[in-house]
Motif scaffolding. Structure first.
Motif, PDB file in Angstrom:
ATOM      1  N   SER A 173      66.271  11.848  47.915  1.00  0.00           N
ATOM      2  CA  SER A 173      65.207  11.644  46.759  1.00  0.00           C
ATOM      3  C   SER A 173      65.881  10.604  45.689  1.00  0.00           C
ATOM      4  O   SER A 173      65.282   9.972  45.033  1.00  0.00           O
ATOM      5  CB  SER A 173      64.984  12.925  46.063  1.00  0.00           C
ATOM      6  N   TYR A 216      57.470   1.023  57.271  1.00  0.00           N
ATOM      7  CA  TYR A 216      57.510   1.061  55.829  1.00  0.00           C
ATOM      8  C   TYR A 216      56.857  -0.276  55.329  1.00  0.00           C
ATOM      9  O   TYR A 216      56.559  -1.103  55.984  1.00  0.00           O
ATOM     10  CB  TYR A 216      59.241   1.134  55.133  1.00  0.00           C
ATOM     11  N   GLN A 222      45.712  10.073  48.966  1.00  0.00           N
ATOM     12  CA  GLN A 222      47.412   9.959  48.919  1.00  0.00           C
ATOM     13  C   GLN A 222      48.135  10.054  50.250  1.00  0.00           C
ATOM     14  O   GLN A 222      47.680  11.035  50.956  1.00  0.00           O
ATOM     15  CB  GLN A 222      47.744  11.263  47.887  1.00  0.00           C
ATOM     16  N   GLU A 223      48.609   9.069  50.659  1.00  0.00           N
ATOM     17  CA  GLU A 223      49.435   8.844  51.848  1.00  0.00           C
ATOM     18  C   GLU A 223      50.590   8.451  51.453  1.00  0.00           C
ATOM     19  O   GLU A 223      51.018   7.382  51.348  1.00  0.00           O
ATOM     20  CB  GLU A 223      48.696   7.726  52.549  1.00  0.00           C
ATOM     21  N   PRO A 224      51.752   9.434  51.851  1.00  0.00           N
ATOM     22  CA  PRO A 224      53.012   9.174  51.563  1.00  0.00           C
ATOM     23  C   PRO A 224      53.623   7.923  52.206  1.00  0.00           C
ATOM     24  O   PRO A 224      53.393   7.754  53.508  1.00  0.00           O
ATOM     25  CB  PRO A 224      53.653  10.531  52.026  1.00  0.00           C
ATOM     26  N   THR A 225      54.232   7.262  51.478  1.00  0.00           N
ATOM     27  CA  THR A 225      54.670   5.846  51.742  1.00  0.00           C
ATOM     28  C   THR A 225      56.066   5.230  51.403  1.00  0.00           C
ATOM     29  O   THR A 225      56.515   5.749  50.567  1.00  0.00           O
ATOM     30  CB  THR A 225      53.774   4.705  51.519  1.00  0.00           C
ATOM     31  N   ARG A 226      56.662   4.770  52.534  1.00  0.00           N
ATOM     32  CA  ARG A 226      58.052   4.241  51.985  1.00  0.00           C
ATOM     33  C   ARG A 226      57.972   2.794  51.889  1.00  0.00           C
ATOM     34  O   ARG A 226      57.497   2.164  52.628  1.00  0.00           O
ATOM     35  CB  ARG A 226      58.938   4.700  53.227  1.00  0.00           C
ATOM     36  N   ALA A 230      60.410   6.434  48.820  1.00  0.00           N
ATOM     37  CA  ALA A 230      59.287   7.299  48.964  1.00  0.00           C
ATOM     38  C   ALA A 230      58.122   7.476  47.904  1.00  0.00           C
ATOM     39  O   ALA A 230      58.597   7.796  46.820  1.00  0.00           O
ATOM     40  CB  ALA A 230      59.766   8.883  49.443  1.00  0.00           C
ATOM     41  N   PHE A 231      57.014   7.013  48.093  1.00  0.00           N
ATOM     42  CA  PHE A 231      55.942   7.051  47.187  1.00  0.00           C
ATOM     43  C   PHE A 231      54.761   7.891  47.725  1.00  0.00           C
ATOM     44  O   PHE A 231      54.600   8.074  48.917  1.00  0.00           O
ATOM     45  CB  PHE A 231      55.446   5.754  46.675  1.00  0.00           C
ATOM     46  N   GLU A 232      53.915   8.553  46.731  1.00  0.00           N
ATOM     47  CA  GLU A 232      52.967   9.251  46.999  1.00  0.00           C
ATOM     48  C   GLU A 232      51.780   8.631  47.775  1.00  0.00           C
ATOM     49  O   GLU A 232      51.171   9.198  48.475  1.00  0.00           O
ATOM     50  CB  GLU A 232      52.485  10.254  45.848  1.00  0.00           C
ATOM     51  N   ALA A 233      51.810   7.327  47.576  1.00  0.00           N
ATOM     52  CA  ALA A 233      50.690   6.549  48.035  1.00  0.00           C
ATOM     53  C   ALA A 233      51.316   4.981  48.067  1.00  0.00           C
ATOM     54  O   ALA A 233      51.910   4.733  47.506  1.00  0.00           O
ATOM     55  CB  ALA A 233      49.207   6.490  47.207  1.00  0.00           C
TER      56      ALA A 233
END
Length: 445
Positions: free
Chosen positions: A7, A333, A369-373, A393-396
């Protein structure tokens, strides 16, 4: 199996947390600027400076904290230095003039850097600023310039550290002896006030040991009739940007697969360190070895301690904000493109990476909200214009109009390598403060 993503969440000051949660405040600045910008918080800088000064006072050591101005060009820091009776370390005529224009008196300015030109030496002499002499020819020019003045030029002799014999900076043993002899011969023009050094790295013990060695040199210089009442230990005060746990996890997991295009790096700044900031100064002063305890020896021989922190005084005092211009998926990603250039994140230009995790501020209508790298690129046409190679890593997924915030960038990141490539304006520095219990802002001049 999905790759583990460390993180590296940034350690943040309270003002920074509050600002990044204030979408209205950020939207207002973004609308005015229409591009990337840097937020700076002088109050945080003042807290850091006061912490260093408090350590000197607690150890009953007379000294002076010089802000290493090269770490950030903003004027707002200089006003805090002036208000708190601090000092500034400069290496050019524009830096010197900028310090004077913001209330720093000449006697609180230190002039360092390599092979200072005659104009800078003359300016320093006129304002009674202390000059770190780096070479014999520089000393001779300083003597000639000071001979035209009514008062001697205060100088420190910069010592070549025993552990860095290949350094470009500092006087070796032979030259140091010759410099001391010349200072003794020209006391009517040169006020030799002591010695200085700078060490690479962030270790406590080498700084304490070399400072103790230079106390003995001060005593020898006094025997030659010189004042020799100060030692500058330079900069290199550590900062911690992330937690120890996150840093250890990252170092264990670090591999090319964590980065866009399997990018590799020559080195990273140690983003977790201990002791850091003013605590590191405390450790240096408390350090004991065969030669003694540094604070005790400084007090005993009435020697002042000078130091030149840059990044450590700016720790927690700024962040950088980039509007999102686009996003696309690239396999497992994504790639976000921001308004702005990687030249505003200096670590990228020494084959490194600024690792504290940037944060996404979502603007506009709510989204799923779709976790995205994603890696983060700049807006130029160059493949290597990348602000963050790491797949963060982003929340969307970032979206046009969102903002990406880089935490704790005031120290060396903001303006060391900035360029107006593509005729883009440099991101302005926005001074943030509180007034009537709310944040207000102005552009740093």
């Amino acid at each position: 199996m999905e790759l583990a993503v460390p993180s590296l969440r940034a350690l943040e000051r309270q003002w920074a947390v509050q600002v990044r949660h204030d979408n209205g405040f950020l939207r207002q600045i973004g609308h005015a600027v229409q591009g990337p910008f840097h937020l700076i918080h002088p109050e945080c800088f003042a807290e850091n400076l006061l912490a260093f000064q408090a350590v000197l006072k607690r150890h009953e050591v007379r000294g002076r904290v010089y802000f290493g101005k090269k770490a950030n060009k903003a004027a707002a820091w200089l006003r805090e230095v002036a208000n708190l009776n601090g000092a500034v370390d400069v290496a050019s005529i524009p830096e010197f003039i900028h310090a004077l224009a913001n209330g720093i008196t000449g006697a609180r300015i230190g002039v360092t850097g390599a092979a200072k030109n005659d104009e800078l030496l003359w300016l320093a002499c006129r304002h009674n600023a202390i000059v770190a002499i780096d070479a014999l020819d520089e000393l001779e020019r300083a003597i000639a310039i000071a001979a035209q003045s009514t008062t001697p030029m205060p100088v420190l002799l910069r010592v070549l550290p025993p552990s860095a014999q290949d350094s470009r900076f500092g006087l070796n043993e032979r030259d140091l002896g010759l410099a001391l002899k010349r200072c003794a011969e020209t006391k009517q023009h040169i006020a030799m006030q002591g010695f200085s050094f700078h060490l690479d790295g962030y270790a406590v013990e080498p700084r304490a040991e070399l400072a103790l060695t230079l106390i003995a040199r001060c005593l020898g210089a006094r025997a030659m009739g010189l004042e020799a009442s100060a030692i500058s230990i330079g900069g290199g005060f550590a900062c911690s940007f992330v937690s120890e746990e996150d840093w250890l996890v990252f170092k264990e997991a670090c591999s090319p697969e964590l980065f866009h295009a399997n990018k590799t790096f020559s080195q990273f700044y140690p983003f977790y360190q201990s002791p850091a900031g003013a605590d590191m100064l405390d450790a240096i002063l408390s350090s004991s070895c065969a030669a003694g305890n540094l604070a005790v020896e400084l007090r005993s021989h009435q020697i002042e301690l000078f130091l030149e922190p840059g990044r450590a005084l700016l720790d927690g005092a700024g962040m950088s904000v980039f509007p999102v211009q686009g996003f696309k998926q690239n396999g497992d990603y994504g790639l976000a493109t921001v308004a702005g250039l990687s030249m505003s994140m200096s670590a990228q230009w020494v084959n490194s990476e600024f690792l504290p995790t940037p944060m996404l501020v979502q603007m506009g209508p709510e989204r799923r909200q779709e976790p995205t790298r994603a890696a983060i690129g700049g807006s130029s046409c160059m493949e290597y214009d990348v602000l963050t190679w790491r797949k963060v890593a982003f929340e969307a997924p970032p979206r046009y109009g969102d903002l990406i915030l880089y935490p704790n960038t005031a120290g060396y990141q903001m303006d060391k390598n900035e360029s107006s490539f593509h005729q883009l304006p440099l991101p302005p520095k926005i001074v943030v403060s509180r007034q009537d219990n709310q944040f207000v802002w102005r552009i740093d001049q």
